[in-house]
Motif scaffolding. Structure first.
Motif, PDB file in Angstrom:
ATOM      1  N   UNK A  14     -64.199  23.289   7.727  1.00  0.00           N
ATOM      2  CA  UNK A  14     -65.338  22.866   8.549  1.00  0.00           C
ATOM      3  C   UNK A  14     -66.012  24.092   9.195  1.00  0.00           C
ATOM      4  N   UNK A  18     -69.831  25.313   8.806  1.00  0.00           N
ATOM      5  CA  UNK A  18     -70.748  25.530   9.938  1.00  0.00           C
ATOM      6  C   UNK A  18     -71.332  26.936   9.869  1.00  0.00           C
ATOM      7  N   UNK A  38     -74.766  32.027  18.798  1.00  0.00           N
ATOM      8  CA  UNK A  38     -73.667  31.251  19.399  1.00  0.00           C
ATOM      9  C   UNK A  38     -72.922  30.410  18.346  1.00  0.00           C
ATOM     10  N   UNK A  39     -73.640  29.629  17.496  1.00  0.00           N
ATOM     11  CA  UNK A  39     -72.904  28.831  16.505  1.00  0.00           C
ATOM     12  C   UNK A  39     -72.062  29.669  15.558  1.00  0.00           C
ATOM     13  N   UNK A  42     -68.958  30.880  17.362  1.00  0.00           N
ATOM     14  CA  UNK A  42     -68.032  29.751  17.533  1.00  0.00           C
ATOM     15  C   UNK A  42     -67.334  29.421  16.224  1.00  0.00           C
ATOM     16  N   UNK A  43     -68.102  29.437  15.115  1.00  0.00           N
ATOM     17  CA  UNK A  43     -67.512  29.119  13.809  1.00  0.00           C
ATOM     18  C   UNK A  43     -66.430  30.141  13.464  1.00  0.00           C
ATOM     19  N   UNK A  45     -64.632  31.889  15.607  1.00  0.00           N
ATOM     20  CA  UNK A  45     -63.480  31.630  16.485  1.00  0.00           C
ATOM     21  C   UNK A  45     -62.686  30.422  15.993  1.00  0.00           C
ATOM     22  N   UNK A  46     -63.403  29.404  15.496  1.00  0.00           N
ATOM     23  CA  UNK A  46     -62.719  28.208  14.989  1.00  0.00           C
ATOM     24  C   UNK A  46     -61.895  28.552  13.744  1.00  0.00           C
TER      25      UNK A  46
END
Lengths: 150, 498
Positions: A14, A18, A38-39, A42-43, A45-46
């Motif tokens: 996922x 992203x 930002x996205x 975050x992706x 980090x995920x």
């Protein structure tokens, strides 16, 4: 235990998805970060956390859970209930609020725990009437009228 | 003098007939939610959020707050009578409360739970009244770097305090932040991940997501668990605690109130943690710790006081800093923003009537709850006996109507159902919904403040270490991130050594 790896792999996939989807958005620079900044961070980090959860040994709290496993749910019943909720969303504007609510209540009452037909009809009818009065009359919500006009 | 004037203004707002009615309705629905299994306070607030759109902002927040602290009151009833907590903050009340009921002292346990909640709730409101304006004034000097550090520390602390492994809570927080990026970019206005869907232009709505995660998912989870509950059947009498009960409970209530209020301010499930810490503290301070768990009144009074004081404390970061610290506070923020009100350092100065009216309503609400809980206990016991087979379809139907009534948009029903399934699956895997919803709400604040900070510093991250408040918050974040890893390593070493 296997589900832990499956969740980690799904989360990683996922995050990759992203990251790729955010590719169309401008990243900018550290001085002037743009909409994709930002996205994408975050992706990434995920991805990292999904990887860590894949390699991480089970903690104490999880190990305790393992000795007292959660009982397997009745998947068939859950699937039926979800199908009924989805059906409500599909027919709400066509059948109108009253019929849709009556049918959904009746169906759920039978699906969750078999009630007698009379009890089922009475409870469903009363619920549809009371909720119509509360939402449409008292709260002024514009509920869909559908084929019956209510 | 200023404080007295403010309190007088507050009571003038709270005592208007319409606000009294909404305060009563909130307390009533909250107690009901606390008593009934299957819908927690977060789900109930999410559901009723949609009904508050047409209300005055003061009435809306007064009613929603009533639900929150009402649920804390009501939750103790099920803990004592059925050994099943109505909501998580009442879990610890089961330990001694249920034992007391089995020994024929259900009345004393229920009565003390209600009185302890009332006293602590009132102490908490007094604390809120003094502390929120002070913190609000201090926060006026905060800039984007401080707000970024604050949101980061808040989310990390919430993840640290969540149930289960911290990594799972962090993953949920990241997913929530990602969902929060859907819609218009807060700075450039560019659309992100909307794929032409009109509904998503403003991002995922808080209500459909929260109702999916905390309403639909909770019902599905309850349906997945089998088993029946038996309600304590003996008549409940002697609701007023006797002199000995008061002597034994006085100090635990006082300690629980102060402890609960302080813990409520911190990010995370304040009322839950407060009740557990209070129980542990009372056990440690007791002359007869071995009696805890056998049905003693201190084990009910302390935790019940703590969880109610924590509800008041948890409003402080939201009202004075504009930063929600739990899922339910995120919903309160949503409720205020729906009415065009931005909570934060300027909130009290801009909306004094709303703030002081809300404070005064909490006094009134606490008194109402005492009246609702004690004489009506028989009714609550009957409500408790409602079969879940009837409750579950009702909750699901009201969730569906509630979401549709927001914007008369079927797409929002689909969003709720999708998040319901997501929430259910994640619950089964041990992933909590609270970090997700909080991150989703904090996401835009966090992103905007981070990007503004980088603009100010021309791309340098040093800024976060040169400003004292930022540096302190970053240090707190790092400590809470690293500490669990060090602990795991240590326990691995210990278990590896012969």
């Amino acid at each position: 235990m296997r589900s832990k790896y499956l969740v980690a792999v799904l989360l990683f996939a996922f995050a990759v998805l992203v990251f790729l989807a955010a590719g169309a958005l401008p990243f900018g620079t550290a001085r002037v970060p743009q909409a994709g900044f930002f996205p994408k961070v975050l992706a990434l980090l995920l991805m990292l956390l999904a990887f860590l959860s894949f390699i991480q040994p089970r903690g104490d709290r999880e190990a305790n859970q393992g000795s007292n496993p959660i009982p397997a749910p009745n998947w068939f019943r859950l699937a039926i209930i979800l199908a009924a909720l989805a059906g409500f969303a599909l027919v709400l504007e066509w059948l109108g609020f009253f019929i849709s609510s009556f049918l959904l209540m009746g169906f759920l009452l039978r699906a969750v725990e078999a009630q007698s037909w009379l009890r089922m009809i009475l409870i469903s009818f009363a619920t549809a009437v009371i909720s119509y009065v509360i939402f449409a009359r008292f709260l002024g919500v514009a509920l869909p009228t559908g084929i019956l006009g209510i | 003098v200023e404080l007295v004037t403010n309190v007088a203004v507050g009571f003038a707002v709270a005592l208007t007939p319409i606000n009294l009615l909404f305060c009563f309705l909130g307390a009533l629905v909250g107690t009901l939610v606390g008593v009934l299994p299957g819908l927690g306070p977060v789900g109930a607030v999410a559901f009723l959020l949609s009904l508050t759109f047409k209300m005055e902002p003061a009435s809306a927040i007064i009613m929603l707050a009533g639900i929150y602290y009402g649920a804390m009151y009501g939750g103790s009833t099920t803990s004592i009578l059925v050994n099943i907590p109505g909501e998580t903050a009442s879990v610890v009340t089961c330990l001694d409360g249920y034992r007391m009921a089995r020994q024929g002292r259900a009345g004393a346990a229920l009565g003390m739970a209600a009185f302890a909640s009332f006293i602590a709730g009132t102490i908490g409101v007094i604390g809120l009244m003094f502390l929120a304006p002070l913190l609000g004034r201090a926060a006026l000097s905060f800039g984007p770097p401080e707000f970024f550090s604050l949101t980061l520390a808040g989310l990390t602390l919430l993840a640290y305090l969540s149930h289960g492994p911290m990594i799972k809570a962090l993953i949920m927080a990241l997913l929530g932040l990602l969902v929060g990026t859907v819609g218009m970019d807060p700075i450039s206005g560019q659309e992100r991940f909307t794929y032409g869907t009109l509904t998503l232009r403003d991002g995922f709505g808080l209500v459909p997501v929260a109702m999916g995660l905390f309403g639909v998912a909770e019902v599905l989870d309850n349906l997945a668990r089998s088993g029946s509950q038996s309600v304590y059947a003996a008549p409940i009498k002697n609701l007023l605690p006797n002199r000995r009960d008061w002597q034994e409970s006085g100090r635990p209530i006082a300690r629980g109130s102060v402890l609960g209020f302080c813990l409520g301010i911190l990010p995370g499930p304040g009322p839950v943690i407060a009740s557990f810490v209070s129980y542990a503290m009372e056990k440690r301070l007791s002359k007869y710790p071995e009696k805890f768990g056998t049905g003693i009144i201190e084990g009910v009074a302390g935790p019940e006081a703590a969880n109610n004081a924590a509800t008041a404390g948890s409003f402080i970061p939201l009202l004075s800093l504009g930063i929600p610290t739990s899922a339910i506070m995120a919903l309160f923020m949503g409720a205020l923003m729906i009415h065009g009100i931005q909570p934060g350092p300027l909130f009290i100065a801009r909306y004094p009537e709303l703030f002081w009216g809300f404070i005064a309503s909490m006094y009134v609400g606490n008194a109402m709850l005492l009246v609702l809980n004690l004489p009506l206990i028989g009714i609550w016991v009957r409500v408790l006996q409602t079969p879940y087979a009837i409750l579950c379809p009702l909750i699901l139907l009201f969730c569906l109507i509630g979401v549709y009534s927001l914007n008369a948009n079927v797409v929002e029903i689909w969003i709720m159902l999708a998040f319901g399934v997501f929430g259910f699956v994640m619950r089964r895997g041990g992933y909590e919904g609270a970090p997700f919803i909080l991150a989703m709400v904090l996401g835009p604040i966090m992103e905007t403040s981070l990007r503004q900070s980088l603009l100010i510093s021309r791309g340098s991250f040093q800024l976060f270490f040169t400003r004292p408040i930022c540096a302190a918050l970053i240090v707190v974040t790092v400590i809470f991130l690293v500490w669990p890893m060090l602990r795991t390593k240590q326990s691995e070493k210990l278990s590896g050594s012969p």
